[in-house]
Design a protein around this motif. Structure first.
Motif, PDB file in Angstrom:
ATOM      1  N   SER B 132       0.841  -1.198   0.000  1.00 22.22           N
ATOM      2  CA  SER B 132       0.000   0.000   0.000  1.00 22.22           C
ATOM      3  C   SER B 132       0.879   1.251   0.000  1.00 22.22           C
ATOM      4  O   SER B 132       2.026   1.219   0.442  1.00 22.22           O
ATOM      5  CB  SER B 132      -0.923   0.015   1.223  1.00 22.22           C
ATOM      6  OG  SER B 132      -0.148   0.141   2.394  1.00 22.22           O
ATOM      7  N   GLU B 134       0.432   3.769   1.845  1.00 21.63           N
ATOM      8  CA  GLU B 134       0.663   4.113   3.254  1.00 21.63           C
ATOM      9  C   GLU B 134       1.891   3.398   3.813  1.00 21.63           C
ATOM     10  O   GLU B 134       2.709   3.994   4.525  1.00 21.63           O
ATOM     11  CB  GLU B 134      -0.548   3.715   4.113  1.00 21.63           C
ATOM     12  CG  GLU B 134      -1.821   4.496   3.855  1.00 21.63           C
ATOM     13  CD  GLU B 134      -2.714   3.856   2.805  1.00 21.63           C
ATOM     14  OE1 GLU B 134      -2.192   3.338   1.805  1.00 21.63           O
ATOM     15  OE2 GLU B 134      -3.930   3.890   2.981  1.00 21.63           O
ATOM     16  N   GLU B 135       2.016   2.099   3.504  1.00 21.75           N
ATOM     17  CA  GLU B 135       3.168   1.326   4.001  1.00 21.75           C
ATOM     18  C   GLU B 135       4.467   1.952   3.551  1.00 21.75           C
ATOM     19  O   GLU B 135       5.407   2.087   4.326  1.00 21.75           O
ATOM     20  CB  GLU B 135       3.205  -0.078   3.372  1.00 21.75           C
ATOM     21  CG  GLU B 135       2.313  -1.108   3.933  1.00 21.75           C
ATOM     22  CD  GLU B 135       2.464  -2.431   3.194  1.00 21.75           C
ATOM     23  OE1 GLU B 135       1.639  -2.707   2.305  1.00 21.75           O
ATOM     24  OE2 GLU B 135       3.390  -3.163   3.529  1.00 21.75           O
ATOM     25  N   ALA B 138       5.163   5.360   5.077  1.00 21.85           N
ATOM     26  CA  ALA B 138       5.499   5.205   6.498  1.00 21.85           C
ATOM     27  C   ALA B 138       6.898   4.645   6.683  1.00 21.85           C
ATOM     28  O   ALA B 138       7.654   5.111   7.547  1.00 21.85           O
ATOM     29  CB  ALA B 138       4.475   4.295   7.181  1.00 21.85           C
ATOM     30  N   SER B 139       7.250   3.639   5.864  1.00 19.97           N
ATOM     31  CA  SER B 139       8.537   2.995   6.129  1.00 19.97           C
ATOM     32  C   SER B 139       9.719   3.803   5.609  1.00 19.97           C
ATOM     33  O   SER B 139      10.855   3.483   5.908  1.00 19.97           O
ATOM     34  CB  SER B 139       8.555   1.572   5.569  1.00 19.97           C
ATOM     35  OG  SER B 139       8.219   1.581   4.215  1.00 19.97           O
ATOM     36  N   ARG B 146       6.464  11.677   9.093  1.00 19.23           N
ATOM     37  CA  ARG B 146       5.775  10.412   8.840  1.00 19.23           C
ATOM     38  C   ARG B 146       4.316  10.528   9.261  1.00 19.23           C
ATOM     39  O   ARG B 146       3.410  10.195   8.501  1.00 19.23           O
ATOM     40  CB  ARG B 146       6.427   9.255   9.581  1.00 19.23           C
ATOM     41  CG  ARG B 146       5.588   7.962   9.501  1.00 19.23           C
ATOM     42  CD  ARG B 146       6.015   6.943  10.519  1.00 19.23           C
ATOM     43  NE  ARG B 146       7.270   6.319  10.141  1.00 19.23           N
ATOM     44  CZ  ARG B 146       7.873   5.386  10.869  1.00 19.23           C
ATOM     45  NH1 ARG B 146       7.347   4.996  12.001  1.00 19.23           N
ATOM     46  NH2 ARG B 146       9.005   4.863  10.480  1.00 19.23           N
ATOM     47  N   LYS B 147       4.090  10.996  10.485  1.00 16.97           N
ATOM     48  CA  LYS B 147       2.711  11.075  10.979  1.00 16.97           C
ATOM     49  C   LYS B 147       1.858  11.894  10.019  1.00 16.97           C
ATOM     50  O   LYS B 147       0.738  11.532   9.674  1.00 16.97           O
ATOM     51  CB  LYS B 147       2.666  11.787  12.337  1.00 16.97           C
ATOM     52  CG  LYS B 147       3.219  10.995  13.489  1.00 16.97           C
ATOM     53  CD  LYS B 147       3.099  11.802  14.801  1.00 16.97           C
ATOM     54  CE  LYS B 147       4.182  11.413  15.771  1.00 16.97           C
ATOM     55  NZ  LYS B 147       4.371  12.371  16.845  1.00 16.97           N
ATOM     56  N   VAL B 150       1.577  10.191   6.227  1.00 20.08           N
ATOM     57  CA  VAL B 150       0.737   8.989   6.238  1.00 20.08           C
ATOM     58  C   VAL B 150      -0.727   9.382   6.462  1.00 20.08           C
ATOM     59  O   VAL B 150      -1.631   8.864   5.797  1.00 20.08           O
ATOM     60  CB  VAL B 150       1.195   7.977   7.316  1.00 20.08           C
ATOM     61  CG1 VAL B 150       0.214   6.829   7.427  1.00 20.08           C
ATOM     62  CG2 VAL B 150       2.565   7.428   6.983  1.00 20.08           C
ATOM     63  N   SER B 154      -3.762   8.747   3.750  1.00 22.47           N
ATOM     64  CA  SER B 154      -4.749   7.737   4.111  1.00 22.47           C
ATOM     65  C   SER B 154      -6.172   8.249   4.103  1.00 22.47           C
ATOM     66  O   SER B 154      -7.091   7.505   3.768  1.00 22.47           O
ATOM     67  CB  SER B 154      -4.508   7.211   5.528  1.00 22.47           C
ATOM     68  OG  SER B 154      -3.181   6.882   5.725  1.00 22.47           O
ATOM     69  N   VAL B 155      -6.374   9.482   4.454  1.00 22.90           N
ATOM     70  CA  VAL B 155      -7.712   9.968   4.766  1.00 22.90           C
ATOM     71  C   VAL B 155      -8.658   9.859   3.578  1.00 22.90           C
ATOM     72  O   VAL B 155      -8.263  10.039   2.420  1.00 22.90           O
ATOM     73  CB  VAL B 155      -7.639  11.422   5.271  1.00 22.90           C
ATOM     74  CG1 VAL B 155      -7.199  12.361   4.143  1.00 22.90           C
ATOM     75  CG2 VAL B 155      -8.966  11.898   5.817  1.00 22.90           C
ATOM     76  N   GLU B 196      -2.159  18.414  17.014  1.00 26.77           N
ATOM     77  CA  GLU B 196      -3.410  19.040  16.606  1.00 26.77           C
ATOM     78  C   GLU B 196      -3.338  19.558  15.183  1.00 26.77           C
ATOM     79  O   GLU B 196      -4.301  19.458  14.429  1.00 26.77           O
ATOM     80  CB  GLU B 196      -3.775  20.174  17.573  1.00 26.77           C
ATOM     81  CG  GLU B 196      -4.247  19.668  18.936  1.00 26.77           C
ATOM     82  CD  GLU B 196      -5.586  18.947  18.847  1.00 26.77           C
ATOM     83  OE1 GLU B 196      -6.641  19.590  18.952  1.00 26.77           O
ATOM     84  OE2 GLU B 196      -5.576  17.708  18.642  1.00 26.77           O
ATOM     85  N   ARG B 199      -3.838  16.589  13.075  1.00 28.52           N
ATOM     86  CA  ARG B 199      -5.245  16.160  13.123  1.00 28.52           C
ATOM     87  C   ARG B 199      -6.099  17.043  12.227  1.00 28.52           C
ATOM     88  O   ARG B 199      -6.851  16.574  11.385  1.00 28.52           O
ATOM     89  CB  ARG B 199      -5.781  16.202  14.558  1.00 28.52           C
ATOM     90  CG  ARG B 199      -7.301  16.002  14.607  1.00 28.52           C
ATOM     91  CD  ARG B 199      -7.869  16.099  16.007  1.00 28.52           C
ATOM     92  NE  ARG B 199      -7.914  17.430  16.547  1.00 28.52           N
ATOM     93  CZ  ARG B 199      -8.824  18.356  16.240  1.00 28.52           C
ATOM     94  NH1 ARG B 199      -9.772  18.100  15.375  1.00 28.52           N
ATOM     95  NH2 ARG B 199      -8.772  19.554  16.796  1.00 28.52           N
TER      96      ARG B 199
END
Lengths: 341, 325
Positions: B132, B134-135, B138-139, B146-147, B150, B154-155, B196, B199
């Protein structure tokens, strides 16, 4: 001769007559049967209630009420008043079958979207339910639920979860509900070994709150494919001689995540055992319907086998012992259907 | 609007044969390749690929990779792909090829499309690379970057137009606290944790975010991107700024990418090619207008002065310019 026949019939039925010549429900078995028809948390015995309540007359019912002071009390009123919390309790029991039917008939996306909403609106929140939904559905099934969620609530699942959770739980849960995992079987053997070591190091050396902060543990669990994670699980067992989820036992949400991703039958059979044990909590009760209805077409056979293996009794027998009426028949039929698939 | 000029009538077989002729012999007839491929839309290019495979039993892309080189090769080989496949390939190359992923490519992939379009790219990515997106993101990243990346990738963003004013107001305050809590407004202080910001930027819908950015300006007297201005070496802040600009005004953001790619010491061809190739069939025309307005010269003039040879000819062809032949 006609007279003798009448007596015989009366004796056989065991009916006594009161002064007015009406039949009375004196049989203790029938009283007990009525009580049993709505005891236990899972459903009501509709057939038996129907028969008894049609047969008995007002005097019988008064006797029944007087004999059930835990449900009816005449302390404050001049009649045997039904305790309102018991009435609510009974209403929920009648609704078990109703709810099971709705869940079965509803589109799985809508069903899962409603469950996502519920998982964080309950107090206390049900993180394990959210993890179950995000991890035991396929990527496309859960994506469908996310679309349904937007349709129903005009916001994304990601927004909804992120606002209601904080800290480490937020990082884990938002990642779990957002990711669109690769569902194929291709894996990179070298990466497996490396990431198995990373997990091992993090778990064996870090303290609990350090594992939570470990970015690599989070990355591996929230982005890797399910086949990849199952292979890591095996590799971890070979390398460290223990199960990954057991080593994460201190951190419940991580343990649940691993179980849901790597071995759903183990996770589900545990829930079933808990919910059918003596005196489950309210949240557990709903789980019985949810697990049977949502897994009948997926992996019910594996769940039943695991259940039998772990708890020593066939799943169907446990369900029959713990449930009543239409609700029982429905669940048993769904399990049988799942096992035949 | 697109800048690509493609004829309505064309024959994939004839094009395939013409391309094969361009490969024949000692050298390669780049001009002809550019003339043909630079004037074909996605559907036409697909048909040409199929025809070439049928006639010559070879993959046209492999052949192009062999016959062309350098910037031209990369640009043409990206151009010939189907648009969705191209996005997946660009994302993959940006993650895997460099020693550190180019966050701009990932942000452009994630933020310049609808939720469904991003999903299609992610599915194509899984099909091509058996992992994916995302994988892989992330890696190959770490920490806050990264946070953020990703999360953004993903969203499945809500696409309704509704805005909750109270939420926009409160989140503008939250953003302000997080940005300015670290070291003062626009002072380049490190962010005081980024939970935040990540987010809000990675979960809220676009209309909701635009409302939040407006409130931010009203409350703090400066735009949120200016508040994030600081140490150029702070890649994470740069990524946040890029994401916000992308969300606020995608065309302006892209023209800035192009402008920077030209004006840096040595042109950054990958970025220049990427923008032109990915937007030529979409909205490159509007982007050209923005570029002219902001920089006082046309994008064609800028490309003509900063690039050379066949690579220049190819870019200008995609820009709709017929003069360089």
């Amino acid at each position: 001769m006609a007279e003798r026949k009448k007596t015989t019939i009366l004796v056989r039925r065991g009916k006594k007559l009161n002064k007015e010549g009406e039949k009375i429900m004196t049989s203790p078995e029938e009283c007990e049967a009525l009580r049993k028809a709505f005891s236990g948390p899972h459903g009501v015995e509709e057939k038996s209630m129907l028969e008894i309540l049609v047969k008995c007359n007002p005097a019988d019912l008064t006797t029944f009420r007087k004999k059930s002071p835990d449900i009816f009390s005449d302390d404050e009123c001049c009649f045997e008043k039904w305790d309102s919390s018991h009435m609510k309790f009974l209403e929920n029991k009648f609704l078990r079958f109703h709810r099971a039917v709705i869940q079965r008939m509803m589109h799985p996306w809508e069903r899962d979207a409603l469950l996502v909403r519920k998982s964080l609106e309950e107090k206390p929140p049900l993180y394990n339910l959210l993890i179950e939904l995000a991890c035991t559905r396929t990527s496309d099934e859960f994506l469908g639920a996310r679309k349904a969620f937007q349709c129903l609530y005009s916001e994304s699942v990601e927004e909804f979860v992120a606002v209601r959770v904080e800290g480490f739980q937020r990082r884990l849960l938002v990642a779990l509900v957002s990711t669109y995992r690769y569902e194929g079987m291709r894996i990179d053997e070298a990466a497996i070994k490396l990431e198995c070591q990373k997990l091992g190091r993090a778990i064996k050396t870090d303290k609990k709150n350090e594992i939570e902060k470990d970015d690599e543990v989070l990355r591996i669990l929230t982005t890797r494919s399910k086949h990849f994670l199952k292979t890591i699980h095996k590799c971890y067992k070979e390398s460290y001689d223990s199960n990954l989820e057991e080593d994460l036992d201190d951190i419940q949400i991580l343990r649940d995540t691993v179980n849901c991703l790597c071995a759903p039958p183990i996770y589900f059979s545990k829930i079933l055992d808990t919910v059918m044990s003596v005196d489950p909590t309210k949240q557990d009760i709903e789980a019985l319907t949810r697990v049977i209805v949502t897994r009948t077409d997926v992996d019910m056979k594996d769940i039943a086998e695991e259940f039998n293996r772990k708890y020593g009794a066939p799943l169907i027998e446990r369900i029959k012992a713990a449930t009543l009426g239409n609700y029982r028949d429905f669940l048993v039929a769904l399990v049988k259907r799942g096992m035949a698939n | 609007m697109a800048t690509l000029l493609a004829p309505e009538d064309f024959s994939p077989g004839e094009d395939a044969m013409a391309l094969n002729k361009a490969f024949e012999g000692w050298g390669t007839d780049e001009k002809n390749i550019i003339w043909i491929l630079g004037h074909r839309n996605a559907d036409q290019r697909k048909q040409i690929r199929l025809a070439y495979q049928e006639i010559y039993l070879e993959d046209l892309i492999k052949k192009l990779k062999y016959e062309l080189s350098g910037d031209l090769e990369r640009a043409v080989c990206h151009w010939i792909l189907d648009p969705v496949e191209r996005e997946a390939v660009l994302a993959y190359e940006s993650i895997i090829r460099n020693y550190r992923p180019d966050y701009r490519v990932i942000l452009e992939t994630a933020l310049m499309k609808s939720a469904e379009e991003l999903l299609t790219v992610k599915r194509t990515y899984q099909f091509l690379y058996k992992r994916s997106l995302e994988e892989d993101v992330a890696s190959h990243t770490s920490g806050d970057m990264r946070k953020f990346l990703v999360a953004v990738v993903s969203v499945y963003r809500y696409e309704g137009e509704e805005i909750e004013e109270e939420v926009a107001h409160s989140e503008a305050n939250i953003l302000g606290d997080e940005i300015q809590g670290g070291g003062g407004c626009g002072g380049g202080g490190a962010l005081n944790g980024a939970e935040e910001i990540i987010r809000i930027l990675s979960t809220r819908s676009r209309p909701q975010l635009l409302a939040t950015f407006n409130y931010y300006k009203r409350i703090h007297g400066t735009s949120i991107t200016k508040s994030l201005d600081g140490d150029p070496a702070d890649e994470f802040s740069a990524a946040l700024r890029a994401a916000i600009q992308c969300i606020k005004n995608p065309k302006r953001y892209l023209q800035k990418v192009v402008h920077n790619s030209i004006n840096r010491l040595g042109t950054e061809e990958d970025a220049l090619s990427r923008v032109i190739v990915t937007r030529a069939e979409k909205d490159l025309k509007e982007m050209k207008d923005v570029y002219l307005k902001k920089n006082g010269r046309s994008l064609e003039d800028a490309v003509a002065s900063e690039t050379t040879g066949d690579y220049k000819a190819f870019l200008l062809t995609l820009l709709g310019n017929q003069d360089y032949f």
